[in-house]
Design an enzyme around this catalytic site. Structure first.
Site, PDB file in Angstrom:
ATOM      1  N   GLU A 105       0.806  -0.923   0.002  1.00  0.00           N
ATOM      2  CA  GLU A 105       0.139   0.132   0.018  1.00  0.00           C
ATOM      3  C   GLU A 105       0.941   1.361  -0.093  1.00  0.00           C
ATOM      4  O   GLU A 105       0.388   2.284  -0.973  1.00  0.00           O
ATOM      5  CB  GLU A 105      -0.634  -0.010   1.051  1.00  0.00           C
ATOM      6  CG  GLU A 105      -1.530  -0.873   0.936  1.00  0.00           C
ATOM      7  CD  GLU A 105      -2.874  -0.990   2.470  1.00  0.00           C
ATOM      8  OE1 GLU A 105      -3.532  -0.429   2.339  1.00  0.00           O
ATOM      9  OE2 GLU A 105      -2.943  -1.314   3.093  1.00  0.00           O
ATOM     10  N   GLU A 125      -4.190  -8.816   3.333  1.00  0.00           N
ATOM     11  CA  GLU A 125      -4.971  -8.876   4.853  1.00  0.00           C
ATOM     12  C   GLU A 125      -6.255  -9.550   5.153  1.00  0.00           C
ATOM     13  O   GLU A 125      -6.720 -10.050   6.464  1.00  0.00           O
ATOM     14  CB  GLU A 125      -5.221  -7.565   4.862  1.00  0.00           C
ATOM     15  CG  GLU A 125      -4.368  -6.494   5.058  1.00  0.00           C
ATOM     16  CD  GLU A 125      -3.568  -5.640   3.965  1.00  0.00           C
ATOM     17  OE1 GLU A 125      -2.962  -5.384   3.985  1.00  0.00           O
ATOM     18  OE2 GLU A 125      -4.242  -6.781   3.007  1.00  0.00           O
TER      19      GLU A 125
END
Length: 690
Positions: A105, A125
């Site tokens: 990210e 995630e």
């Protein structure tokens, strides 16, 4: 800056290096270090570009999940991302090893990304019951397209560098020196004067899905059809879809809100529990870092049936040569044929190349003679569960196996110490309980015998890692951890049928709970004749199951069991004959059938399983409650979102479980319902297993 991020300058390029071993997690000191480095680079007129990389064997495995649930520390990752994204000097990220979660990210906020050929990149995630919470669901769709972003985010599986380049996550693969290649690319950007736009400002990849969102929705539906009650995969879709119709900054805020909601959910807590539990399971008493595993260059497997063939495949998939032994050439040829067909199917599906198939098959050698196993460092016996047969095999192995060779039994129930006693090297003997199909199922119960040497256990753990298994070390008892608890869970199935339940009703309770299938469908899949044979050996009976077996109804293999199966289908169909048979057995037992509620099914099946788990802990068969959870989630389909039986029991309430066990013990007198001392003690002190 902090010691977790080093800063250097090479001419006009500043280099930030994350140095936070072992996996360069983005802890608060790393985040602070990157912000400090950005400040320094921005204020230095000689610096025209920035390279962000990682030290050691990996770029960054993402955020430090030990910070979850604790007061947040400054600066947040979103601030780091903002600084990278708004930098007046182009930032190039250099990936090697793993670039996962928050690490990716952060990289998506930079102007370009390069990678070494061995890099693996992803947003995992979802495996922790979460969504990417630092912009991943908004930037990745803008970089590679929303459907491709779903392919990365929903399964949570990392992609290799070549694939990442093909779909557009990275801009270049650097052969040779990664850092030098990244600096060269950064200088190219500076000199080209055409620095790529920030990912947040790119909309061209969203155009098609915005004009026809039904394509996106259909793709999302296909990806999530096996979510099996898990919230995170659906939340991932919801978040990515916001990229199509929600302003970027608003979508970031909503993404963060979804992340926090999931982080506080029981499902995510359960999945994070399992994440740490798998790592704890590898820590074994008496096997410290000073205990070195034995070298394994070649293996042997005895038995070319379903289990032996699957074990052999697991080994050769990892590049370990295997000699496969059978009692005659016909059985050996049959086993080789099954293995070859399994690989051929993978080639047809495109999940394996013909070259890889041929390379793996070349590692497999067949024999019908024990003396041809003499060069193996580990021998795994995988014949049917008969103690006399296993003793005979280990007696033969004792004569031919070389000194220091590990002798392992793939037993599901039997006493490993009794097997070891047939040799004059019990310290080299242990159990390796694989689960069927062994080349697919990840659990490996490593059964520690009374005399098993520490380095033998260390070797088993090492081999498990090589063949991509999740190992749990357990002690010797009938059924070890998994099957012993399964027996406790299954003990009431017949009585529930006799008293008024139906197979399909009980199976529905289990699938509603989150299991992939119920006990009767599972019995049909495994083969009812296996349990029938075991019961006869132990002098036990099961009125309904025995009657079905006497009629030749062994489950899917015969097209009939508790259910009917159409030719070529694994879908169970309710059979009125079985309903009539159960009612007949109820009359023979002089039992008036009644309504059985789903709650009663749980209390009489899952609760005794928890109780048996407590006994297993009392006896030291399992080292910790989380080991039991790892066994049941990876080997028996216990729902991931419930974290395993012992984790679930804590949240169900141990006092409640004890009260209902005592109720059923009083009503039936069965030992299975008598609360274990540990369970009662924890309940009385308002404590938990974990």
């Amino acid at each position: 800056m902090t010691g977790a991020v080093t800063y250097s300058v090479d001419g006009d390029v500043a280099v930030f290096t994350i140095d936070n071993p072992p996996v360069n997690a983005l802890s608060d000191v790393v985040r602070s270090g990157i912000v400090g480095a950005m400040n320094q680079a921005e204020s230095d007129p000689a610096v025209r570009a920035i390279v962000l990389t990682g030290s050691g064997r990996t770029f960054s495995a993402g955020v430090d999940i030990t910070e979850f649930g604790k007061p947040p520390k400054e600066p947040p990752l979103r601030e780091v991302n903002r600084r990278c994204e708004m930098s007046t000097k182009p930032v190039v990220v250099a990936f090697h090893g793993w670039a996962l979660g928050g690490g990716l990210e952060m990289a998506l906020c930079c102007r370009a990304r390069v990678a070494s050929p061995d890099a693996h990149i992803g947003l995992p995630e979802v495996k922790l019951g979460l969504i990417p919470g630092a912009g991943g669901t908004q930037r990745l769709p803008r970089l590679i397209g929303p459907e491709a972003a779903l392919d990365v985010i929903v399964p949570g599986k990392p992609v290799g560098a070549a694939n990442a380049l093909e779909i557009g996550i990275i801009d270049r693969i650097v052969e040779g020196d990664l850092l030098e290649g990244a600096k060269a690319f950064a200088r190219e950007l500076v000199h080209s004067r055409e620095t790529p736009a920030a990912v947040r400002d790119r909309d061209e990849k969203l155009a098609t899905a915005r004009s026809n969102p039904s394509t996106f929705d259909a793709h999302a539906k296909e990806l999530t059809k096996r979510a099996r009650g898990l919230d995170a995969p659906l939340a991932c879709v919801k978040a990515v879809r916001m990229a199509l119709d929600t302003p970027f900054d608003e979508a970031l805020d909503k993404e963060r809100a979804i992340f926090i909601e999931l982080m506080n959910s029981l499902q995510s807590k359960a999945q994070r529990h399992l994440f740490f539990a798998e790592r704890e399971a590898a820590k074994v008493e008496g096997v410290g870092r000073d205990v070195k595993p034995r070298k394994i260059c070649k293996a042997a497997v005895i038995g070319a049936g379903t289990m032996g063939g699957g074990i052999a495949m697991s080994l050769i998939n990892a590049g370990i040569p295997v000699t496969l032994l059978e009692m005659n050439q016909e059985a050996l040829d049959r086993g080789f044929g099954v293995i070859r067909r399994n690989y051929d199917i993978s080639v047809e599906r495109g999940s394996l190349t013909a070259e890889v198939r041929d390379r793996r098959m070349a590692l497999l050698t067949g024999t019908t003679r024990y003396e041809n196993l003499a060069d193996a460092e580990i021998v795994i016996e995988a014949v049917f569960e008969d103690m006399a047969v296993k003793k005979q095999i280990f007696g033969a192995l004792n004569k031919v196996a070389k000194p220091g060779a590990i002798l392992a039994s793939n037993t599901s129930f039997l006493n490993v110490d009794e097997i070891a006693a047939t040799t004059d090297r019990p310290e080299d003997v242990l159990g390796l309980h694989f689960f069927s199909p062994a080349n697919v199922m990840r659990l490996l119960e490593i059964v520690r015998g009374g005399k098993t040497a520490p380095d033998v256990l260390a070797t088993a753990l090492s081999v498990a890692k090589r063949i991509d298994k999740v190992p749990v070390v357990v002690g010797v008892c009938h059924g070890f951890v998994g099957n012993r608890m399964l027996a406790a869970r299954s003990a009431e199935n017949e009585d529930l049928l006799i008293e008024g339940a139906t197979p399909e009703a009980i199976d529905k309770v289990f699938t509603d709970f989150g299991f992939p299938m119920g006990p009767f469908a599972m019995g049909d899949l495994a083969g009812l004749d296996i349990g029938w044979r075991n019961r006869k050996a132990l002098g036990k009976t099961a009125a309904v199951a025995d009657a079905l077996c006497e009629l030749g109804r062994f489950g899917q293999k015969t097209g009939k069991g508790f259910y009917l199966y159409e030719a070529g289908s694994r879908i169970p169909v309710v059979d009125p004959f079985v309903g009539s048979l159960i009612e007949e057995k109820s009359r023979e037992a002089v039992v008036n059938r009644r309504e059985i509620s789903p709650i009663e099914v749980i209390e009489r099946t899952i609760y005794p399983m928890i109780n048996e788990g407590a006994r297993i802990l009392e006896e030291g068969i399992a080292a910790r409650p989380s080991d039991i959870d790892v066994v049941w989630v990876n080997g028996y389909g216990f729902p991931i979102g419930k974290g395993g039986p012992m984790f679930w029991a804590d949240h169900e309430g141990l006092s409640k479980i004890v009260e209902r066990l005592e109720y059923w013990h009083g009503r039936t007198g069965k030992v299975a319902f008598e609360p274990a001392a540990l369970l009662k003690r924890l309940a009385q002190s308002d404590a938990c297993f974990e």
